[in-house]
Design an enzyme around this catalytic site. Structure first.
Site, PDB file in Angstrom:
ATOM      1  N   HIS A  98     -33.971 -44.769  41.833  1.00  0.00           N
ATOM      2  CA  HIS A  98     -33.055 -45.171  42.912  1.00  0.00           C
ATOM      3  C   HIS A  98     -32.251 -43.999  43.478  1.00  0.00           C
ATOM      4  CE1 HIS A  98     -30.539 -44.779  39.467  1.00  0.00           C
ATOM      5  NE2 HIS A  98     -29.466 -44.918  40.197  1.00  0.00           N
ATOM      6  N   ASP A  99     -32.355 -42.835  42.859  1.00  0.00           N
ATOM      7  CA  ASP A  99     -31.627 -41.658  43.349  1.00  0.00           C
ATOM      8  C   ASP A  99     -32.545 -40.658  44.042  1.00  0.00           C
ATOM      9  OD1 ASP A  99     -29.192 -42.461  42.254  1.00  0.00           O
ATOM     10  OD2 ASP A  99     -29.632 -41.515  40.324  1.00  0.00           O
ATOM     11  N   ASP A 129     -27.795 -50.929  32.654  1.00  0.00           N
ATOM     12  CA  ASP A 129     -27.323 -49.588  32.950  1.00  0.00           C
ATOM     13  C   ASP A 129     -25.964 -49.414  32.281  1.00  0.00           C
ATOM     14  OD1 ASP A 129     -27.103 -47.087  34.374  1.00  0.00           O
ATOM     15  OD2 ASP A 129     -28.417 -47.982  35.871  1.00  0.00           O
ATOM     16  N   GLU A 145     -29.880 -40.346  30.938  1.00  0.00           N
ATOM     17  CA  GLU A 145     -30.047 -39.603  32.186  1.00  0.00           C
ATOM     18  C   GLU A 145     -29.463 -38.208  31.960  1.00  0.00           C
ATOM     19  OE1 GLU A 145     -29.061 -39.765  36.960  1.00  0.00           O
ATOM     20  OE2 GLU A 145     -27.498 -40.238  35.524  1.00  0.00           O
ATOM     21  N   ASP A 183     -26.210 -43.719  32.004  1.00  0.00           N
ATOM     22  CA  ASP A 183     -25.949 -43.030  33.261  1.00  0.00           C
ATOM     23  C   ASP A 183     -25.134 -41.744  33.092  1.00  0.00           C
ATOM     24  OD1 ASP A 183     -25.829 -43.423  36.323  1.00  0.00           O
ATOM     25  OD2 ASP A 183     -23.732 -43.083  35.809  1.00  0.00           O
TER      26      ASP A 183
HETATM   27  C1  GLC Z   1     -26.332 -41.541  38.183  1.00  0.00           C
HETATM   28  C2  GLC Z   1     -26.897 -42.707  38.959  1.00  0.00           C
HETATM   29  C3  GLC Z   1     -26.481 -42.584  40.383  1.00  0.00           C
HETATM   30  C4  GLC Z   1     -24.986 -42.612  40.453  1.00  0.00           C
HETATM   31  C5  GLC Z   1     -24.345 -41.580  39.516  1.00  0.00           C
HETATM   32  C6  GLC Z   1     -22.911 -41.898  39.270  1.00  0.00           C
HETATM   33  O1  GLC Z   1     -26.843 -40.338  38.579  1.00  0.00           O
HETATM   34  O2  GLC Z   1     -28.267 -42.776  38.786  1.00  0.00           O
HETATM   35  O3  GLC Z   1     -27.035 -43.574  41.200  1.00  0.00           O
HETATM   36  O4  GLC Z   1     -24.562 -42.353  41.770  1.00  0.00           O
HETATM   37  O5  GLC Z   1     -24.951 -41.553  38.254  1.00  0.00           O
HETATM   38  O6  GLC Z   1     -22.770 -42.994  38.442  1.00  0.00           O
END
Ligand code: GLC
Ligand code: CA
Length: 570
Positions: free
Chosen positions: A330-331, A98, A258, A201
């Site tokens: 995971h979110d 990540d 993302e 991310d």
């Molecule tokens: C992304 C991750 C998430 C995190 C956020 C801040 O959305 O997937 O889990 O809280 O970024 O890094």
């Protein structure tokens, strides 16, 4: 379309903290992942994305990194990481880390030095502004986890810093070339170790619309959604192109961005032939039904809405590139709890319905990306009170719901639907204590349903969700169908038939000198039977079926509740 090494793979996300604990401290770790590599191999996985395992205070579960060059001792050490990369490679599995570089942790050395001397070199690594008590903030953006994006700089009464996420996640200033150079050398350091690539991310946030300014407030807190700013910001692809040039291109690395809310016109820049990422996640289904007011205002989406969202994404990308197809991560809540209508998981067709959802998503054009536990049909967990919730986002949303007038009981119901903890409960390996995840006390309680839903039981059961996913993955690898499944065109079928999701994948049969090959994917997305008129073609093969039989007469399939089939036609 240029062929890439990763196109034909199936990817899998590991949330290390909840995957497998090897030393009994209740926290999943790298040795636990190494232990399970043979399992991933058996399942057929070719790429593994590890959520962050860098040194971190874990304020946001590792998405707050205090040292990019170290492994957090709770997860192991660098020897474990090197071993993992090596051992995975032996099994033809690429490890993807990540990349969290929109922000670091407030405990990162850079931020600590910035606090010591805001006017020095490290002060310029962040967005730090002068501010005096009672003054208006530089902008009214609401942080993703609630409250203003500005907090007081520790040790300074008259300065504030920007954090679009939690206040323990200060944003890095990407406008500063020195910051970018530091980040690129860190990335290359990791790629040198033999990583297959990165999941990137929250990356859209690295470009801010400057100078800071307000947008119309959209809640009583007087703040506004950050989307306003993202909408206005220009030039993020300049940074992303530079990063690709300086890092990823040299290693032929895989990158999955993302990105939320991208515009269709931006897709070629992101994932086209010379795009800045290899691929991005398809969040089209995940964002559907969402309301800016907060989780309490979200709506559950229907099977037809789900179908529509999937087909929209397929259409947008068909001539551009590949998205990653997901039902959860995971979110997000567990896909089966979110996209299947209420009650189905407690009803007689739970297994069929889970397979249907998984199969319909998996067979879309793009890179199938499973999230740990999806392959055994893991479901949302349930909490009785907010004190049992770990997720910082859920804690904020609980408050948002209360502020909107919901009772604590109503608010906790909402949290149970959307909390990120749903996906973060430990992997259910077997029916032993703590589902075989740990011999100690798990950091987050195991889902109570682990006696019924666990890998051990499912492995032994030919009709399990797990064996179904394994079949899907094997099918994608089968040389006879791979060309069509990976590259074939998606063409919706009977698109207006209610609670039916059906589509062709049309491609070429590599084994037969490139003869045409048509595969039909059908899912009866409901508790009732449904007649489905088959296209006037002969069924050559049934490639997959979530029942033992099927009933076709006069060209009509009398589909059972939640029946899902993959047919090869000639
Ligand atoms: C992304 C991750 C998430 C995190 C956020 C801040 O959305 O997937 O889990 O809280 O970024 O890094
Ligand atoms: Ca451990």
């Amino acid at each position: 379309m240029e062929r890439k090494w990763w196109h034909g793979k199936t990817a899998y996300q590991i949330y290390p903290k909840s995957f497998k604990d090897s030393n009994g401290d209740g926290i999943g770790d790298l040795r636990g992942v190494i232990e399970k590599l043979d399992y991933l191999k058996e399942l057929g996985i070719g790429i593994v994305w590890l959520s962050p395992i860098y040194q971190s205070p874990l304020a946001d579960q590792g998405y707050d990194i205090s040292d990019y060059y170290r492994i957090d001792p709770r997860f192991g050490d660098m020897n474990d990481m090197d071993e993992l990369i090596r051992e995975a490679k032996k099994r033809d599995i690429g490890i993807v880390m990540d990349l969290v570089v929109n922000h670091c942790s407030d405990e990162h050395e850079w931020f600590r030095k910035a606090c010591e001397n805001p006017d020095g070199k490290y002060g310029k690594y962040f967005y730090i502004q002068d501010w005096h008590e009672g003054e208006k903030l530089p902008c009214n953006w609401r942080s993703y986890f609630g409250g203003p994006v500005w907090s007081k700089l520790p040790g300074h009464e008259d300065k504030i810093y920007l954090h679009v996420f939690h206040k323990k996640q200060p944003d890095l200033n990407w406008e500063n070339p020195e910051v970018r150079r530091e980040i690129y050398s860190m990335i290359n350091w990791w790629l040198e170790k033999g990583l297959a690539g990165f999941r990137i991310d929250a990356i859209i946030n690295i470009k801010k619309a400057l100078p800071f300014h307000d947008y119309p407030a959209d809640r009583d807190d007087g703040l506004c959604d950050i989307d306003n700013m993202l909408e206005e910001a220009r030039g993020v692809t300049d940074f992303l192109d530079e990063m690709a040039r300086e890092c990823f291109d040299k290693y032929n690395a895989f990158t999955a961005g993302e990105v939320f809310n991208e515009k269709e016109s931006e897709l070629p820049r992101f994932i086209g032939e010379n795009g800045c990422f290899s691929t991005m996640f398809d969040f089209n289904e995940a964002i559907l039904g969402q309301d800016k007011k907060g989780w309490y205002a979200h709506k559950k989406i229907t099977p037809d809405e789900y179908k529509k969202a999937c087909f929209e994404s397929q259409k947008k990308t068909e001539n551009v590139g590949f998205l990653c197809n997901i039902i959860e991560n995971h979110d997000e809540p567990r896909g089966v709890s979110r996209y299947l209508p209420e009650g189905v998981l407690d009803g007689p067709y739970a297994i069929q319905a889970k397979k249907l959802l998984g199969g319909l998503n998996f067979m879309l054009r793009g890179l199938p990306f499973l999230y740990q536990g999806q392959e055994i049909g893991m479901e949302n967990t349930r909490c009785e009170s907010i004190n049992q919730i770990d997720d910082i986002s859920a804690r904020d949303q609980y408050q948002v719901a209360l502020n909107a007038g919901l009772s604590p009981e109503e608010a906790i119901k909402i949290i149970n639907l959307y909390s990120r903890d749903n996906a973060r409960t430990p992997f259910q390996w077997d029916d032993n204590l703590n589902a075989g995840f740990t011999s100690g006390t798990p950091w987050l309680p195991v889902n109570k349903n682990y006696k019924n839903i666990n890998l051990k039981a499912e492995r032994d059961d030919p009709d399990s969700v797990w064996n179904f996913y394994r079949d899907l993955i094997q099918l994608r690898k089968n040389p006879k169908y791979q060309e069509t499944i990976v590259y074939g065109k998606t063409e919706p079928y009977l698109i207006n038939q209610k609670n039916l999701m059906a589509y062709f994948r049309r491609g070429l049969n590599q084994n037969q000198d490139g003869a045409k090959q048509d595969i039909l994917i059908l899912g009866n997305f409901q508790d009732q039977e449904q007649d489905i008129i088959l296209p006037g073609a002969i069924i050559q093969n049934i490639l997959l079926n979530n029942y033992h039989d099927y009933h076709i007469k006069n060209g009509v399939l009398h589909a059972k509740p939640w029946q899902f089939m993959i047919l090869e036609l000639i």
